[in-house]
Scaffold this active site. Structure first.
Site, PDB file in Angstrom:
ATOM      1  N   ASP A  98      -2.920   5.899  -2.986  1.00 14.08           N
ATOM      2  CA  ASP A  98      -2.130   5.397  -2.375  1.00 14.08           C
ATOM      3  C   ASP A  98      -1.325   4.517  -3.372  1.00 14.08           C
ATOM      4  OD1 ASP A  98      -3.963   3.535  -2.285  1.00 14.08           O
ATOM      5  OD2 ASP A  98      -3.174   3.185  -0.113  1.00 14.08           O
TER       6      ASP A  98
ATOM      7  N   THR B 113      -0.310  -1.427  11.964  1.00  9.96           N
ATOM      8  CA  THR B 113       0.505  -1.853  10.937  1.00  9.96           C
ATOM      9  C   THR B 113       2.029  -1.214  10.809  1.00  9.96           C
ATOM     10  OG1 THR B 113       0.314   0.280   9.587  1.00  9.96           O
ATOM     11  CG2 THR B 113      -0.543  -1.157   9.057  1.00  9.96           C
TER      12      THR B 113
ATOM     13  N   ARG C  40       0.118   5.514  17.842  1.00  9.90           N
ATOM     14  CA  ARG C  40      -0.365   6.951  17.403  1.00  9.90           C
ATOM     15  C   ARG C  40      -1.188   7.605  18.575  1.00  9.90           C
ATOM     16  NH1 ARG C  40       1.583   6.050  12.167  1.00  9.90           N
ATOM     17  NH2 ARG C  40       0.736   3.321  11.101  1.00  9.90           N
TER      18      ARG C  40
ATOM     19  N   ALA D  44     -10.758   8.583   7.794  1.00  7.46           N
ATOM     20  CA  ALA D  44     -10.335  10.149   7.518  1.00  7.46           C
ATOM     21  C   ALA D  44      -9.300   9.790   6.381  1.00  7.46           C
ATOM     22  CB  ALA D  44     -10.008  10.792   8.453  1.00  7.46           C
ATOM     23  N   ASN D  45      -8.494   9.111   6.612  1.00  7.90           N
ATOM     24  CA  ASN D  45      -7.207   8.611   5.801  1.00  7.90           C
ATOM     25  C   ASN D  45      -7.402   8.387   3.993  1.00  7.90           C
ATOM     26  OD1 ASN D  45      -8.283   5.844   5.237  1.00  7.90           O
ATOM     27  ND2 ASN D  45      -6.119   5.723   7.194  1.00  7.90           N
TER      28      ASN D  45
ATOM     29  N   SER E  83       1.440  -0.839   0.067  1.00  7.57           N
ATOM     30  CA  SER E  83      -0.432  -0.316  -0.117  1.00  7.57           C
ATOM     31  C   SER E  83       0.359   1.267   0.007  1.00  7.57           C
ATOM     32  CB  SER E  83      -1.297  -0.211   1.560  1.00  7.57           C
ATOM     33  OG  SER E  83      -2.032   0.937   1.104  1.00  7.57           O
TER      34      SER E  83
HETATM   35  C1  16G Z   1      -4.210  -0.421   7.821  1.00  9.81           C
HETATM   36  C2  16G Z   1      -5.903  -0.694   6.771  1.00  9.81           C
HETATM   37  C3  16G Z   1      -6.537   0.905   6.934  1.00  9.81           C
HETATM   38  C4  16G Z   1      -5.879   1.227   8.082  1.00  9.81           C
HETATM   39  C5  16G Z   1      -4.596   1.069   8.502  1.00  9.81           C
HETATM   40  C6  16G Z   1      -4.029   1.636   9.760  1.00  9.81           C
HETATM   41  C7  16G Z   1      -6.722  -2.359   5.291  1.00  9.81           C
HETATM   42  C8  16G Z   1      -7.164  -2.611   4.400  1.00  9.81           C
HETATM   43  N1  16G Z   1      -5.898  -0.999   5.160  1.00  9.81           N
HETATM   44  O1  16G Z   1      -3.856   0.049   5.958  1.00  9.81           O
HETATM   45  O2  16G Z   1      -7.988   0.397   7.381  1.00  9.81           O
HETATM   46  O3  16G Z   1      -6.866   2.641   8.193  1.00  9.81           O
HETATM   47  O4  16G Z   1      -4.140  -0.149   8.527  1.00  9.81           O
HETATM   48  O5  16G Z   1      -2.673   1.949  10.505  1.00  9.81           O
HETATM   49  O6  16G Z   1      -7.728  -2.716   6.738  1.00  9.81           O
HETATM   50  P1  16G Z   1      -2.441   1.473  11.676  1.00  9.81           P
HETATM   51  O7  16G Z   1      -2.912   0.835  12.415  1.00  9.81           O
HETATM   52  O8  16G Z   1      -0.504   2.328  11.297  1.00  9.81           O
HETATM   53  O9  16G Z   1      -2.482   3.344  11.966  1.00  9.81           O
HETATM   54 MG    MG Z   2      -3.784   1.559  -0.138  1.00  9.08          MG
END
Ligand code: 16G
Ligand code: MG
Length: 543
Positions: free
Chosen positions: A282, A500, A505, A377-378, A68
């Site tokens: 993205d 991720t 955060r 929001a993203n 992504s």
């Molecule tokens: C991933 C999620 C997205 C979420 C982001 C948060 C999917 C396909 N994508 O990119 O929805 O906003 O993680 O990231 O589920 P974070 O947990 O690192 O803040």
């Molecule tokens: Mg993506």
């Protein structure tokens, strides 16, 4: 009784040894880490996808190789369930277990255990469709995936280099082909035709909108946007920037939806004329961020919350004008990141629900409404129409509003957030309403906000409740956050572990930019002090 091809699995698995020092985790968006460490994971995901297909009676399962918006050296892989939705959560643990088996023998034993525990009938055929984005590690990872699929004798289809939403679309169309739920033709061409035809119908008779500038994040969205050009004819023009798929390191670098959202500014490669509108995708084209320059040339962002508001309001209007407002209820799903002003605006008009971050949570909640509009929001989001709502719409008495509603359904990719489909949706609504960026933006005024990352020694020590809006652990931290928030009028802040990245955060919003920054950094400092690590990583006071 069909048995597992143990010998083949083991021999092939030996060619894809697991790095001993890495613990993999199937997180919010699948496995995601440095691409060069993922070979064993891809092999095993091939086997897992086939087992999932067998478990679901031979339905086709999708596998997408992408990371992504992450930087180019990263890569990742996620599975797509038969209706084009995210892998069912209970299987995430199976994925993690298979990925972490220390060697081939342990891996085969884990596969065997999974087959028994979930009562998989191995005689059922397995079908998988896979695709990848443009990352340099993609081809090798696909080779490992194929080795896994062949080891377990799955049938597979290579969808090539394409966007995440196209892969989701393919999974759904393959599985519904020839049924009453058919979702379109199961090819990329089918996707391009379905969306562009609906879009063109929505624009028909309207003044041609100005050409749309699309920042493709130097990713696979550039390929798809280029293909769309041929389908749109001269009814709508798009100009691509950051469409460079050849320069190493260019992907998501100082461009793309995440860059714009996090930095709240234009990518340096883009200049906008006063009044001009543009958007950023993205790296795998499932997120969309809009923005425009006002008459003084000043940048304004139109994020996922603004998209929700525009889309939900328009759908409500059409449902009402079609005379279906008694039968079809429209609802909105947001996360804690939704700007407070958007939540206020929307909840005065519609049911609004808040769920934890991650598409699967939003998608699932959206399924509970007749029409569920969800955008993070993203910029990741879509609209779901329940089968009953679709049925009603397709058999209701014809009117212009109803025709528009049908075309809106067809321009939307209901399987998952789809940046290009969402951009067409937005453009169609703006054209229908004769709105410019300014009018769209004026629906409500965003509260200034700031997002900060904190590197801590163990992010798993952070646990949340109330859709991630409150911390339950570490104990007593929430009370301290509350105390800080109380100092700011209209202030709001929350702390959550990332799904991720190995960080925590912190989000804050307040009445002014200075206050939002101050609150975010005070809370980040608090989090750091409570669970810190390296002093050089303590969040800087102000930007
Ligand atoms: C991933 C999620 C997205 C979420 C982001 C948060 C999917 C396909 N994508 O990119 O929805 O906003 O993680 O990231 O589920 P974070 O947990 O690192 O803040
Ligand atoms: Mg993506």
């Amino acid at each position: 009784m069909t048995m597992l091809p143990v010998k083949d699995l083991q021999e092939r698995s030996d060619r894809h040894p697991k790095p001993s020092d890495i613990k993999f985790q199937y997180g919010t968006a699948g496995f995601r880490t440095l691409g060069k460490t993922l070979d064993s994971v891809l092999f095993r995901v091939g086997v897992l996808a086939a087992l999932r297909s067998k478990k679901l009676d031979g339905k086709t399962i999708g596998v997408m190789v992408t990371a992504s918006h992450n930087p180019e050296p990263d890569n990742g892989v996620k599975l797509v369930d038969p209706r084009g939705e995210m892998l069912e959560s209970s299987w995430e643990a199976h994925a993690t277990a298979l990925a972490n088996a220390p060697n081939s023998v342990a891996f085969v034993a884990a596969v065997d255990e999974l087959v028994k525990a979930t009562k998989i009938d191995l005689s059922i055929p397995a079908r998988v469709v896979y695709a990848r984005d443009t990352r340099p590690t993609g081809p090798q990872l696909i080779a490992a995936l194929k080795d896994g699929l062949e080891a377990i004798k799955a049938e597979y289809r290579d969808a090539g280099v394409t966007t995440t939403p196209v892969l989701h679309y393919l999974v759904r169309t393959i599985n519904t082909k020839g049924t009453k739920d058919s979702y379109g033709k199961d090819t990329e061409e089918g996707y391009l035709t379905k969306l562009s035809d609906a879009f063109k119908k929505l624009l028909a008779g309207k003044p041609t909108p100005p050409p749309l500038l699309i920042d493709c994040a130097n990713g696979v969205g550039a390929l798809m946007a280029e293909r769309f050009k041929g389908y749109l004819g001269d009814i709508f023009n798009i100009n691509l920037v950051n469409a460079d798929l050849h320069t190493p390191g260019a992907l998501n670098n100082s461009c793309g939806a995440d860059f714009v959202k996090v930095n709240q500014k234009l990518p340096p490669s883009i200049t906008l004329q006063p009044g001009q509108r543009a958007c950023s995708l993205d790296g795998d084209a499932d997120r969309l961020m809009y923005y425009y320059a006002d008459e003084r040339g000043q940048f304004h962002m139109l994020d996922g919350d603004k998209i929700t508001t525009l889309v939900a309001s328009y759908i409500v209007e059409l449902v009402k004008a079609s005379g279906l407002d008694e039968q079809i209820k429209v609802g909105v799903i947001q996360t804690a990141y939704a700007n407070g002003s958007s939540t206020k605006y929307l909840s005065e008009r519609l049911p609004v629900k808040c769920v934890p971050t991650g598409v699967k949570h939003l998608h699932h909640a959206a399924e509970q409404y007749d029409v569920g509009v969800y955008f993070e929001a993203n910029g990741h989001g879509t609209v779901l129409f329940s089968p009953a709502a679709q049925e009603l719409i397709s058999s209701h008495k014809p009117s212009t509003a109803l025709t528009n509603l049908k075309n809106i359904i067809d321009v939307i990719n209901q399987t998952v957030g789809d940046a290009l489909s969402d951009a067409f949706l937005v453009e169609a609504i703006l054209a229908q309403k004769s709105f410019s960026g300014v009018e769209w933006d004026s629906l409500y005024c965003d509260l200034p906000n700031r997002l900060v990352k904190v590197v801590v020694s163990d992010r798993n020590a952070f646990k949340t409740e109330d859709a991630e809006r409150r911390l339950v652990s570490p104990p007593s931290l929430q009370a301290k956050v509350d105390e800080l928030v109380r100092k700011y009028e209209g202030g709001r802040s929350f702390v959550r572990p990332s799904g991720t990245e190995d960080v925590v955060r912190v989000y804050a919003e307040a009445a002014t930019r200075a206050e939002a920054d101050e609150l975010a950094f005070s809370v980040a400092g608090l989090v750091y002090d409570e669970a810190g690590g390296d002093p050089s990583q303590r969040p800087k006071e102000f930007l």
